[in-house]
Write a protein that holds these residues in place. Structure first.
Motif, short mmCIF file in Angstrom:
data_model
loop_
_atom_site.label_atom_id
_atom_site.label_comp_id
_atom_site.label_asym_id
_atom_site.label_seq_id
_atom_site.Cartn_x
_atom_site.Cartn_y
_atom_site.Cartn_z
N GLN A 115 0.82 -1.21 0.00
CA GLN A 115 0.00 0.00 0.00
C GLN A 115 0.86 1.26 0.00
OE1 GLN A 115 -2.52 -0.37 3.39
NE2 GLN A 115 -3.90 -1.83 2.43
N TYR A 126 4.21 2.15 -4.36
CA TYR A 126 3.36 1.95 -5.54
C TYR A 126 4.12 1.29 -6.68
CZ TYR A 126 0.06 4.86 -3.09
OH TYR A 126 -0.79 5.36 -2.15
N TRP A 127 5.35 1.71 -6.93
CA TRP A 127 6.13 1.18 -8.04
C TRP A 127 7.24 0.31 -7.46
CZ3 TRP A 127 5.00 6.50 -7.94
CH2 TRP A 127 3.98 6.86 -8.80
#
Length: 174
Positions: free
Chosen positions: A103, A106-107
């Motif tokens: 969470q 992101y990448w």
């Protein structure tokens, strides 16, 4: 003509394969070290079930609920010889940590996954060794587990590749 022989375009993958393959790989990997004819004074074989568990969690975070560490950890405890509840608690905490990190990051790339898996392996193996031997000297217990941690961390890319192959089989059309 028999139209059942060839899969139709857009036909989904088998439901049993979608659900059984990830769980079966972790369960078989947890039971495999017990089946191998290996005698050692210290832990040298990496925790195969834990490696597959972490790789499945990192590859498909959304596939399993957070509590999946409970039944799979119990299965691993039954075959590893650790006190019941060791892997249950530690695998559940690892699952929570992976869900939390997915969470926040992101990448996430391959090196991130490798670092997360290596860190979790080191923490889980160290805590499991300290739980199994509570009265022994901490440095001595951790010194025995360090080779297993290093081997396990180095095997993460191989297990990520194997997990990817199993995932392709899992998602294959009929």
């Amino acid at each position: 003509m028999n139209n059942r022989a060839a899969p139709r375009l857009g036909e989904p993958a088998s439901l049993w394969r979608m659900r059984i393959v990830p769980v079966a790989t972790v369960m078989i990997a947890s039971a495999l070290p017990l089946m191998l004819p290996l005698v050692a004074n210290s832990p040298v074989l990496p925790p195969l079930g834990l490696l597959f568990f972490l790789c499945w969690q990192l590859l498909r975070t959304e596939m399993w609920p957070v509590w999946i560490g409970l039944p799979l950890g119990l299965w691993d405890d039954l075959f590893s010889g650790q006190p019941i509840g060791t892997a249950v608690g530690l695998w559940t905490l690892a699952s929570i940590a992976i869900h939390y990190s997915s969470q926040r990051i992101y990448w996430r790339g391959f090196l991130h996954d490798w670092a997360i898996a290596a860190l979790l392996i080191a923490i889980i193996q160290s805590l499991a060794a300290l739980i199994v031997h509570p009265s022994a000297a901490t440095g001595r217990v951790l010194g025995l587990v360090v080779p297993q941690i290093v081997i396990s961390a180095l095997l993460v890319p191989l297990f990520m590749r194997l997990t990817g192959k199993f995932d392709n089989f899992r998602l294959k059309r009929r």
